[in-house]
Enzyme design. Structure first.
Site, PDB file in Angstrom:
ATOM      1  CG  ASN A   8      -1.609   1.575   1.283  1.00 51.34           C
ATOM      2  OD1 ASN A   8      -2.573   1.592   0.834  1.00 51.34           O
ATOM      3  ND2 ASN A   8      -1.104   2.001   2.419  1.00 51.34           N
ATOM      4  CE1 TYR A  63      -0.146   7.281  -6.770  1.00 49.23           C
ATOM      5  CE2 TYR A  63      -1.805   7.829  -8.036  1.00 49.23           C
ATOM      6  CZ  TYR A  63      -1.294   6.941  -7.113  1.00 49.23           C
ATOM      7  OH  TYR A  63      -2.129   6.498  -6.346  1.00 49.23           O
ATOM      8  CE  LYS A 121       0.469   3.597  -6.724  1.00 48.11           C
ATOM      9  NZ  LYS A 121       0.525   2.532  -5.640  1.00 48.11           N
ATOM     10  CB  THR A 128      -6.180   9.608   2.185  1.00 50.56           C
ATOM     11  OG1 THR A 128      -6.166  10.052   0.771  1.00 50.56           O
ATOM     12  CG2 THR A 128      -7.494   8.275   2.367  1.00 50.56           C
TER      13      THR A 128
END
Length: 242
Positions: free
Chosen positions: A88, A165, A169, A200
Protein backbone atom coordinates in the site's frame (compact mmCIF):
# COMPACT_ATOMS: atom_id res chain seq x y z
CA UNK A 1 3.26 -19.73 16.38
CA UNK A 2 -0.12 -18.27 15.51
CA UNK A 3 -2.59 -20.27 13.46
CA UNK A 4 -4.45 -17.14 12.35
CA UNK A 5 -3.89 -15.74 8.89
CA UNK A 6 -1.14 -13.13 8.90
CA UNK A 7 -1.21 -10.00 6.73
CA UNK A 8 1.41 -7.29 6.30
CA UNK A 9 0.10 -3.90 5.18
CA UNK A 10 2.75 -1.35 4.23
CA UNK A 11 2.02 2.33 4.71
CA UNK A 12 -0.59 1.33 7.27
CA UNK A 13 -0.29 4.24 9.68
CA UNK A 14 -2.92 6.41 7.99
CA UNK A 15 -5.44 6.66 5.20
CA UNK A 16 -6.42 3.62 3.16
CA UNK A 17 -3.60 1.52 4.59
CA UNK A 18 -4.84 2.07 8.11
CA UNK A 19 -8.36 1.15 7.05
CA UNK A 20 -7.13 -2.01 5.32
CA UNK A 21 -5.48 -2.97 8.62
CA UNK A 22 -8.73 -2.29 10.49
CA UNK A 23 -10.78 -4.42 8.12
CA UNK A 24 -8.39 -7.35 8.38
CA UNK A 25 -8.51 -7.00 12.15
CA UNK A 26 -12.30 -7.20 12.03
CA UNK A 27 -11.96 -10.45 10.07
CA UNK A 28 -9.91 -11.93 12.90
CA UNK A 29 -6.58 -11.84 11.08
CA UNK A 30 -3.23 -11.12 12.66
CA UNK A 31 -2.28 -7.72 11.26
CA UNK A 32 1.30 -6.57 10.90
CA UNK A 33 1.13 -2.80 10.66
CA UNK A 34 4.03 -1.57 8.56
CA UNK A 35 5.14 2.05 8.68
CA UNK A 36 8.16 4.30 8.37
CA UNK A 37 7.48 5.67 11.86
CA UNK A 38 7.36 2.80 14.35
CA UNK A 39 5.61 4.95 16.93
CA UNK A 40 2.73 5.70 14.57
CA UNK A 41 2.52 2.03 13.62
CA UNK A 42 2.33 1.09 17.29
CA UNK A 43 -0.51 3.59 17.76
CA UNK A 44 -2.51 1.79 15.07
CA UNK A 45 -1.74 -1.54 16.74
CA UNK A 46 -3.03 -0.18 20.04
CA UNK A 47 -6.26 0.84 18.32
CA UNK A 48 -6.70 -2.59 16.69
CA UNK A 49 -6.02 -4.41 19.95
CA UNK A 50 -8.51 -2.18 21.78
CA UNK A 51 -11.16 -3.52 19.40
CA UNK A 52 -10.21 -7.12 20.12
CA UNK A 53 -7.78 -7.60 17.25
CA UNK A 54 -4.39 -9.26 17.11
CA UNK A 55 -1.76 -6.92 15.72
CA UNK A 56 1.91 -5.99 15.83
CA UNK A 57 3.97 -3.13 14.45
CA UNK A 58 7.06 -3.30 12.30
CA UNK A 59 9.16 -0.50 10.89
CA UNK A 60 9.49 -0.70 7.14
CA UNK A 61 10.78 2.04 4.88
CA UNK A 62 10.12 0.65 1.43
CA UNK A 63 12.84 2.76 -0.21
CA UNK A 64 15.41 0.98 1.99
CA UNK A 65 15.78 -2.69 0.95
CA UNK A 66 17.62 -3.43 4.19
CA UNK A 67 14.57 -2.23 6.14
CA UNK A 68 12.32 -4.61 4.22
CA UNK A 69 14.70 -7.50 4.86
CA UNK A 70 14.84 -6.77 8.58
CA UNK A 71 11.04 -6.65 8.67
CA UNK A 72 10.84 -9.99 6.87
CA UNK A 73 13.24 -11.57 9.36
CA UNK A 74 11.14 -10.23 12.23
CA UNK A 75 7.93 -11.64 10.71
CA UNK A 76 9.63 -14.99 10.14
CA UNK A 77 10.77 -15.19 13.73
CA UNK A 78 7.38 -14.17 15.13
CA UNK A 79 4.94 -15.92 12.77
CA UNK A 80 6.92 -18.24 10.50
CA UNK A 81 5.01 -17.26 7.37
CA UNK A 82 2.98 -14.53 5.68
CA UNK A 83 -0.43 -15.18 4.14
CA UNK A 84 -1.01 -11.80 2.50
CA UNK A 85 1.15 -8.87 1.50
CA UNK A 86 -0.62 -5.59 0.73
CA UNK A 87 1.79 -3.19 -0.95
CA UNK A 88 0.00 0.00 0.00
CA UNK A 89 2.87 2.43 0.67
CA UNK A 90 2.99 5.03 -2.09
CA UNK A 91 3.51 8.74 -2.72
CA UNK A 92 2.52 11.48 -5.06
CA UNK A 93 5.90 13.15 -5.09
CA UNK A 94 6.12 16.86 -4.39
CA UNK A 95 5.94 18.78 -7.63
CA UNK A 96 4.23 16.01 -9.61
CA UNK A 97 2.96 17.65 -12.78
CA UNK A 98 2.23 17.24 -16.47
CA UNK A 99 4.78 15.50 -18.70
CA UNK A 100 5.90 18.86 -20.08
CA UNK A 101 6.59 20.28 -16.62
CA UNK A 102 7.62 17.48 -14.23
CA UNK A 103 11.23 17.50 -13.03
CA UNK A 104 13.52 14.50 -13.25
CA UNK A 105 13.86 14.50 -9.45
CA UNK A 106 10.11 14.38 -8.91
CA UNK A 107 9.80 11.52 -11.39
CA UNK A 108 12.60 9.59 -9.68
CA UNK A 109 11.18 10.20 -6.21
CA UNK A 110 7.81 8.75 -7.19
CA UNK A 111 9.28 5.68 -8.85
CA UNK A 112 11.66 5.07 -5.93
CA UNK A 113 8.76 4.55 -3.53
CA UNK A 114 5.98 3.31 -5.77
CA UNK A 115 7.96 0.91 -7.95
CA UNK A 116 11.43 0.15 -6.64
CA UNK A 117 10.23 0.04 -3.04
CA UNK A 118 7.34 -2.25 -3.95
CA UNK A 119 9.72 -4.69 -5.66
CA UNK A 120 12.18 -4.68 -2.77
CA UNK A 121 9.42 -5.31 -0.23
CA UNK A 122 7.88 -8.08 -2.31
CA UNK A 123 11.23 -9.79 -2.81
CA UNK A 124 11.89 -9.71 0.93
CA UNK A 125 8.48 -11.21 1.76
CA UNK A 126 8.27 -13.86 -0.98
CA UNK A 127 9.96 -16.65 1.02
CA UNK A 128 7.39 -16.13 3.78
CA UNK A 129 4.49 -16.02 1.31
CA UNK A 130 5.65 -19.30 -0.19
CA UNK A 131 5.26 -20.93 3.24
CA UNK A 132 1.55 -20.09 3.36
CA UNK A 133 -1.10 -22.45 2.02
CA UNK A 134 -2.80 -19.88 -0.19
CA UNK A 135 -0.84 -16.64 -0.23
CA UNK A 136 -2.06 -13.46 -1.89
CA UNK A 137 -0.32 -10.26 -2.97
CA UNK A 138 -2.29 -7.06 -3.50
CA UNK A 139 -0.59 -4.05 -5.06
CA UNK A 140 -2.46 -0.79 -4.63
CA UNK A 141 -2.90 0.90 -7.99
CA UNK A 142 -5.34 3.38 -9.51
CA UNK A 143 -7.72 3.99 -12.40
CA UNK A 144 -5.17 6.64 -13.42
CA UNK A 145 -2.93 3.76 -14.49
CA UNK A 146 -5.47 2.53 -17.05
CA UNK A 147 -4.30 3.51 -20.51
CA UNK A 148 -7.81 2.89 -21.79
CA UNK A 149 -9.33 5.32 -19.30
CA UNK A 150 -6.65 8.02 -19.44
CA UNK A 151 -6.53 7.73 -23.23
CA UNK A 152 -10.22 8.54 -23.53
CA UNK A 153 -10.49 12.34 -23.95
CA UNK A 154 -14.05 12.18 -22.61
CA UNK A 155 -12.88 10.62 -19.34
CA UNK A 156 -12.13 12.66 -16.24
CA UNK A 157 -8.97 10.55 -15.95
CA UNK A 158 -7.55 12.31 -19.02
CA UNK A 159 -7.47 15.62 -17.13
CA UNK A 160 -5.37 14.46 -14.15
CA UNK A 161 -1.82 15.60 -14.89
CA UNK A 162 0.24 13.76 -12.27
CA UNK A 163 2.65 12.20 -14.75
CA UNK A 164 4.94 10.67 -12.14
CA UNK A 165 2.19 9.01 -10.11
CA UNK A 166 0.24 7.77 -13.12
CA UNK A 167 3.26 6.30 -14.89
CA UNK A 168 4.63 4.71 -11.72
CA UNK A 169 1.32 2.94 -11.18
CA UNK A 170 1.38 1.68 -14.78
CA UNK A 171 4.72 0.14 -13.84
CA UNK A 172 3.05 -1.39 -10.78
CA UNK A 173 0.44 -2.94 -13.05
CA UNK A 174 3.11 -4.54 -15.22
CA UNK A 175 4.92 -5.87 -12.16
CA UNK A 176 1.61 -7.27 -10.93
CA UNK A 177 1.04 -9.19 -14.16
CA UNK A 178 4.63 -10.44 -14.33
CA UNK A 179 4.64 -11.63 -10.72
CA UNK A 180 1.25 -13.29 -11.22
CA UNK A 181 2.71 -15.19 -14.17
CA UNK A 182 5.81 -16.11 -12.18
CA UNK A 183 3.79 -17.49 -9.27
CA UNK A 184 0.87 -18.95 -11.19
CA UNK A 185 1.99 -22.52 -10.63
CA UNK A 186 2.41 -21.99 -6.90
CA UNK A 187 -1.16 -21.01 -6.10
CA UNK A 188 -0.22 -17.45 -5.11
CA UNK A 189 -2.64 -14.92 -6.59
CA UNK A 190 -1.32 -11.44 -7.39
CA UNK A 191 -3.65 -8.57 -8.26
CA UNK A 192 -3.78 -4.77 -8.31
CA UNK A 193 -6.49 -2.79 -6.51
CA UNK A 194 -7.95 0.60 -7.40
CA UNK A 195 -9.49 2.10 -4.24
CA UNK A 196 -10.82 5.13 -6.07
CA UNK A 197 -10.26 8.71 -4.96
CA UNK A 198 -10.74 8.62 -1.18
CA UNK A 199 -10.73 11.28 1.51
CA UNK A 200 -7.11 11.01 2.63
CA UNK A 201 -3.94 13.10 2.63
CA UNK A 202 -3.21 11.82 -0.87
CA UNK A 203 -6.72 11.91 -2.32
CA UNK A 204 -7.75 15.19 -0.70
CA UNK A 205 -10.14 15.44 2.21
CA UNK A 206 -12.99 16.61 -0.01
CA UNK A 207 -13.01 13.34 -1.99
CA UNK A 208 -16.38 11.59 -2.08
CA UNK A 209 -15.19 8.10 -1.14
CA UNK A 210 -14.22 7.07 2.37
CA UNK A 211 -11.03 5.17 3.24
CA UNK A 212 -13.26 2.26 4.28
CA UNK A 213 -14.75 2.10 0.79
CA UNK A 214 -11.30 2.27 -0.75
CA UNK A 215 -9.92 -0.46 1.47
CA UNK A 216 -12.68 -2.94 0.70
CA UNK A 217 -11.42 -3.87 -2.77
CA UNK A 218 -7.94 -4.66 -1.42
CA UNK A 219 -9.38 -6.89 1.29
CA UNK A 220 -11.58 -8.65 -1.26
CA UNK A 221 -8.61 -9.38 -3.54
CA UNK A 222 -6.56 -10.54 -0.56
CA UNK A 223 -9.19 -13.10 0.40
CA UNK A 224 -9.94 -14.56 -3.04
CA UNK A 225 -10.62 -18.29 -3.31
CA UNK A 226 -8.13 -20.55 -5.06
CA UNK A 227 -9.97 -20.19 -8.39
CA UNK A 228 -9.99 -16.39 -8.19
CA UNK A 229 -8.40 -14.11 -10.78
CA UNK A 230 -4.71 -13.29 -10.88
CA UNK A 231 -2.76 -10.67 -12.79
CA UNK A 232 -5.69 -8.22 -12.98
CA UNK A 233 -6.61 -4.67 -11.92
CA UNK A 234 -9.89 -4.38 -10.00
CA UNK A 235 -11.99 -1.65 -8.46
CA UNK A 236 -15.12 -2.14 -6.35
CA UNK A 237 -17.16 -3.08 -9.43
CA UNK A 238 -14.77 -5.64 -10.87
CA UNK A 239 -12.02 -5.79 -13.44
CA UNK A 240 -10.70 -2.58 -15.00
CA UNK A 241 -9.14 -2.33 -18.47
CA UNK A 242 -5.40 -1.92 -18.66
Amino acid sequence: MTQQNVVLVTGATKGIGREIARQFGALGWTVVVGGRDLGRAEAVVKELVSHGGDAAAVRIEVTDPASAQVAAEWIEEKYGRLDVLVNNAAVIAEGDDAVSAISAKTLRDGFETNVVGLVATTQAMLPLLRRAEAARVVNMSTELSSLARVGDPESRMSTVLTAGYNSSKIAVNMLTVMLANELRGEGILVNAADPGNCATDMGGWDAARTPAQGAAVAVRLATLPADGPTGELHDESGRLPW
